[in-house]
Design an enzyme around this catalytic site. Structure first.
Site, PDB file in Angstrom:
ATOM      1  N   GLY A  11       0.730  -0.853  -0.129  1.00  0.00           N
ATOM      2  CA  GLY A  11       0.126   0.228  -0.285  1.00  0.00           C
ATOM      3  C   GLY A  11       0.670   1.406  -0.097  1.00  0.00           C
ATOM      4  N   PHE A  12      -0.183   2.699  -0.035  1.00  0.00           N
ATOM      5  CA  PHE A  12       1.367   3.863  -0.355  1.00  0.00           C
ATOM      6  C   PHE A  12       1.858   3.734   1.373  1.00  0.00           C
ATOM      7  CE2 PHE A  12       0.127   7.560   1.715  1.00  0.00           C
ATOM      8  CZ  PHE A  12       1.260   9.254   1.004  1.00  0.00           C
ATOM      9  N   GLY A  37      -3.857  -2.559  -2.348  1.00  0.00           N
ATOM     10  CA  GLY A  37      -2.362  -2.533  -2.523  1.00  0.00           C
ATOM     11  C   GLY A  37      -2.457  -2.244  -3.583  1.00  0.00           C
ATOM     12  N   TYR A  62       1.154 -17.226   8.412  1.00  0.00           N
ATOM     13  CA  TYR A  62       2.219 -18.085   8.410  1.00  0.00           C
ATOM     14  C   TYR A  62       3.460 -17.385   7.903  1.00  0.00           C
ATOM     15  CZ  TYR A  62       5.264 -21.523   8.222  1.00  0.00           C
ATOM     16  OH  TYR A  62       6.799 -22.988   8.039  1.00  0.00           O
ATOM     17  N   ALA A 114      -0.546   0.631  13.006  1.00  0.00           N
ATOM     18  CA  ALA A 114      -1.174   1.371  12.295  1.00  0.00           C
ATOM     19  C   ALA A 114      -2.663   1.835  12.759  1.00  0.00           C
ATOM     20  CB  ALA A 114      -1.220   1.395  11.034  1.00  0.00           C
ATOM     21  N   TYR A 145     -14.521   1.565  10.202  1.00  0.00           N
ATOM     22  CA  TYR A 145     -13.045   1.807   9.829  1.00  0.00           C
ATOM     23  C   TYR A 145     -12.937   1.875  11.467  1.00  0.00           C
ATOM     24  CZ  TYR A 145      -8.541   3.915   8.713  1.00  0.00           C
ATOM     25  OH  TYR A 145      -7.871   4.129   8.431  1.00  0.00           O
ATOM     26  N   LYS A 149     -10.661  -0.220  14.223  1.00  0.00           N
ATOM     27  CA  LYS A 149      -9.423   0.739  14.985  1.00  0.00           C
ATOM     28  C   LYS A 149      -9.318   1.061  15.713  1.00  0.00           C
ATOM     29  CE  LYS A 149      -6.861   1.307  10.672  1.00  0.00           C
ATOM     30  NZ  LYS A 149      -5.461  -0.206  10.252  1.00  0.00           N
ATOM     31  N   TYR A 159      -2.883  -7.251  24.403  1.00  0.00           N
ATOM     32  CA  TYR A 159      -2.229  -8.019  24.044  1.00  0.00           C
ATOM     33  C   TYR A 159      -0.674  -7.538  24.970  1.00  0.00           C
ATOM     34  CZ  TYR A 159      -3.668 -11.674  21.496  1.00  0.00           C
ATOM     35  OH  TYR A 159      -4.399 -12.770  20.831  1.00  0.00           O
TER      36      TYR A 159
END
Ligand code: UDP
Length: 310
Positions: A11-12, A37, A62, A114, A145, A149, A159
């Protein structure tokens, strides 16, 4: 030599990250399902230190061998894309982040998520500090979106706290530069091609909504500093220079020397009225601030768009 996985690597932003990391001596694996992408973004990177794997990160990831860093950048990121791919957007932010975190835990790797200024929604605090919890409509068209996020940030902190994974969260504000997909629905990749073709520039609403645009090289520098820091809370990376979308359109007409006129279209639902990063935290924790002026960044970006089929 560090071995680094970049999801969304074609992607960008992903492709700029791969390029930067290769220059710094990393071995880089770019993973992408190519839904937004483009392999042309990474063909110039081919070498024995670079590998591309076509894979959808919502499925089990994987990866043979050790991995030191995971930069999790896979996601549609323009309002048009996530309106056209709402389920994929939800899945990659939630399931894809879960898979990437599982891989980080397994490999004992550092993971950088991100995230986005969209976690602030249509903000009622201005400029936006990391401590602001946001003003998001969960059931509006942008909810897929924004909420994915926000879930990704919550997963990343879980985590970190529960499994002790070394994680970082960058909240990325509007960024521009070479390799943005022309006509992907975002303002700069819409306006520059329109200006270069001398077509009308489509400003949504009355153009009084504001954004703050960061040149891609500045953003990448900030992200790498965060990756290498020992800071685990979210950090805004963006350029605080705020402008209205009407001013953006006028700057693009000027830089391209275009004959285009600005026309006004309906404002999309839940389009944030203002957006500007407070970068106090990035300055103090990372010693980072943007360096590239809007004029210079825009000229470089326009030069790149001139080389593309528009
Ligand atoms: N925008 C516009 N015309 C376009 C595309 C976008 O006026 O052809 C506006 C959009 O409504 C928003 C601003 O430009 O107010 C920035 O949009 P972009 O999609 O680049 O990013 P985001 O809304 O996610 O900040």
């Amino acid at each position: 030599m560090p071995r680094t996985l970049v999801t969304g690597g074609a992607g960008f932003l992903g492709s700029h990250l791969c390029e930067y990391l290769l220059k710094k001596g990393h071995e880089v694996i770019a993973m992408d399902n190519l839904s937004t992408g483009n392999v042309e973004n990474i063909t110039h990177l081919q070498s024995e230190k670079f590998k591309f794997i076509k894979h959808d990160v919502t499925e089990y990831i994987y990866c043979a061998g050790p991995i030191d860093y995971i930069l999790h950048f896979a996601s549609p990121a323009s309002p048009k894309d996530y309106l056209e791919m709402p389920i994929q957007t939800l899945k990659v932010g939630s399931l894809g982040t879960h898979k990437a975190l599982g891989l980080a835990k397994e490999k004992n790797a550092t993971l950088l998520l991100a995230s986005t200024s969209e976690t602030y929604g249509d903000p009622q605090e201005h400029p936006q500090k990391e401590s602001y919890w946001g003003h998001v409509n969960p059931v509006g068209p942008r909810g897929v979106y924004d909420e994915a996020k926000r879930f990704a940030e919550a997963s990343t902190m879980a985590y970190h706290r529960f499994h002790g994974v070394d994680t970082k969260i960058v909240r990325i504000f509007n960024t521009y530069g070479p390799r943005m997909r022309p006509n992907d629905g975002r303002a700069i990749p819409a306006f520059v091609p329109q200006a270069l073709r001398n077509e009308s520039i489509t400003v949504f609403g009355d153009g009084s909504q504001t954004r703050s645009f960061c040149y891609v090289d500045d953003l990448i520098e900030g992200i790498i500093r965060l990756l290498l820091s020992d800071y685990h809370e979210p950090v805004n990376i963006g350029n605080p220079q705020e402008m209205t979308i009407k001013e953006l359109a006028e700057s693009i007409v000027k830089v391209t020397g275009s004959r285009s006129e600005v026309i006004y279209k309906d404002l999309p639902v839940d389009d944030p009225k203002v957006r500007q990063p407070d970068i106090t935290r990035a300055k103090s924790v990372l010693g980072w601030e943007p360096r590239v002026s809007f004029q210079d960044g825009l000229e470089k970006t326009v030069d790149w768009f001139r080389t593309q089929k528009l």
